[in-house]
Design a protein around this motif. Structure first.
Motif, mmCIF file in Angstrom:
data_model
loop_
_atom_site.group_PDB
_atom_site.id
_atom_site.type_symbol
_atom_site.label_atom_id
_atom_site.label_comp_id
_atom_site.label_asym_id
_atom_site.label_seq_id
_atom_site.Cartn_x
_atom_site.Cartn_y
_atom_site.Cartn_z
ATOM 1 N N VAL A 77 0.836 -1.200 0.000
ATOM 2 C CA VAL A 77 0.000 0.000 0.000
ATOM 3 C C VAL A 77 0.874 1.255 0.000
ATOM 4 C CG1 VAL A 77 -1.710 1.294 1.326
ATOM 5 C CG2 VAL A 77 -1.897 -1.179 1.152
ATOM 6 N N ALA A 78 1.993 1.214 0.720
ATOM 7 C CA ALA A 78 2.831 2.398 0.885
ATOM 8 C C ALA A 78 3.546 2.813 -0.399
ATOM 9 C CB ALA A 78 3.854 2.166 1.994
ATOM 10 N N ASN A 81 1.194 4.466 -2.927
ATOM 11 C CA ASN A 81 0.772 5.709 -2.298
ATOM 12 C C ASN A 81 1.883 6.757 -2.380
ATOM 13 O OD1 ASN A 81 -0.992 7.323 -0.753
ATOM 14 N ND2 ASN A 81 0.271 6.898 1.021
ATOM 15 N N ILE A 84 1.997 8.077 -5.854
ATOM 16 C CA ILE A 84 0.905 9.029 -6.065
ATOM 17 C C ILE A 84 1.261 10.388 -5.471
ATOM 18 C CG2 ILE A 84 -1.466 9.580 -5.408
ATOM 19 C CD1 ILE A 84 -2.041 6.549 -5.668
ATOM 20 N N MET A 85 1.887 10.365 -4.285
ATOM 21 C CA MET A 85 2.294 11.623 -3.654
ATOM 22 C C MET A 85 3.256 12.407 -4.536
ATOM 23 S SD MET A 85 2.895 10.590 0.317
ATOM 24 C CE MET A 85 4.103 11.855 0.506
ATOM 25 N N SER A 88 1.025 14.217 -7.479
ATOM 26 C CA SER A 88 -0.170 15.008 -7.182
ATOM 27 C C SER A 88 0.214 16.254 -6.392
ATOM 28 C CB SER A 88 -1.188 14.181 -6.394
ATOM 29 O OG SER A 88 -0.678 13.857 -5.123
ATOM 30 N N GLU A 94 -4.789 17.520 -2.186
ATOM 31 C CA GLU A 94 -4.727 16.063 -2.216
ATOM 32 C C GLU A 94 -3.953 15.553 -1.016
ATOM 33 O OE1 GLU A 94 -6.260 14.096 -4.379
ATOM 34 O OE2 GLU A 94 -7.116 15.825 -5.378
ATOM 35 N N GLN A 96 -4.922 13.191 1.036
ATOM 36 C CA GLN A 96 -5.211 11.796 1.351
ATOM 37 C C GLN A 96 -3.991 10.895 1.221
ATOM 38 O OE1 GLN A 96 -6.817 13.623 -0.929
ATOM 39 N NE2 GLN A 96 -9.013 13.601 -0.537
ATOM 40 N N PRO A 97 -3.153 11.013 0.172
ATOM 41 C CA PRO A 97 -1.979 10.135 0.105
ATOM 42 C C PRO A 97 -1.026 10.337 1.273
ATOM 43 C CG PRO A 97 -2.377 11.144 -2.027
ATOM 44 C CD PRO A 97 -3.300 11.798 -1.050
ATOM 45 N N LEU A 100 -2.572 8.877 4.403
ATOM 46 C CA LEU A 100 -2.492 7.422 4.353
ATOM 47 C C LEU A 100 -1.087 6.949 4.676
ATOM 48 C CD1 LEU A 100 -3.828 4.705 3.823
ATOM 49 C CD2 LEU A 100 -3.338 5.029 1.397
ATOM 50 N N LEU A 101 -0.065 7.643 4.184
ATOM 51 C CA LEU A 101 1.305 7.265 4.510
ATOM 52 C C LEU A 101 1.582 7.449 5.998
ATOM 53 C CD1 LEU A 101 3.803 6.184 3.047
ATOM 54 C CD2 LEU A 101 4.627 8.521 2.929
#
Length: 133
Positions: A77-78, A81, A84-85, A88, A94, A96-97, A100-101
């Protein structure tokens, strides 16, 4: 844009930079977590962000060494993610990434603390067997 940022970062890390070069100079963001942190908050915030992200990945690696199944899931997952960071605009909207991390880092800390607590409360059989009555 990434090359433009890295060139300015290594040339003068404490200088504030703007998004560029042409044709991207009309954009407001680098679309990279670290470049945007450096642009908005400066070098020391960039250094803190790099240390935080590196520490989170280090702790996930520690979880993998102790609980491979859970650790590999967290890493699975990391890594996307994190990618994505880096594409974005995290500081503007944004979040959320990044959150989440941070959650993955917190989960890793809880797992490692529980494993440490479980190993410290386990009775030591060597001490019990070595004391004759």
């Amino acid at each position: 844009m990434f090359q433009f940022w890295t060139n300015h970062l290594f040339a003068n890390p404490f200088q504030r930079i703007e998004v560029g070069p042409p044709p991207w100079d009309s954009l407001q963001w680098f679309h990279n977590f670290f470049a945007d942190i450096h642009r908005l908050s400066g070098f020391w915030a960039l250094l803190a962000a790099v240390i935080l992200v590196a520490y989170i990945f280090y702790r996930v690696l520690c979880v993998i060494s102790k609980e491979q199944r859970i650790g590999l899931f967290l890493m699975a997952v990391a890594i996307p993610n994190f990618l994505i960071m880096n594409t974005s605009v995290v500081p503007e909207g944004e979040r959320q990434p990044f959150l989440l991390l941070l959650a993955i880092g917190a989960i890793s800390e809880v797992i490692l603390a529980n494993l440490k607590h479980a190993s410290s409360t386990k009775p030591n059989n060597d001490l019990i067997n070595s004391n004759p009555k």
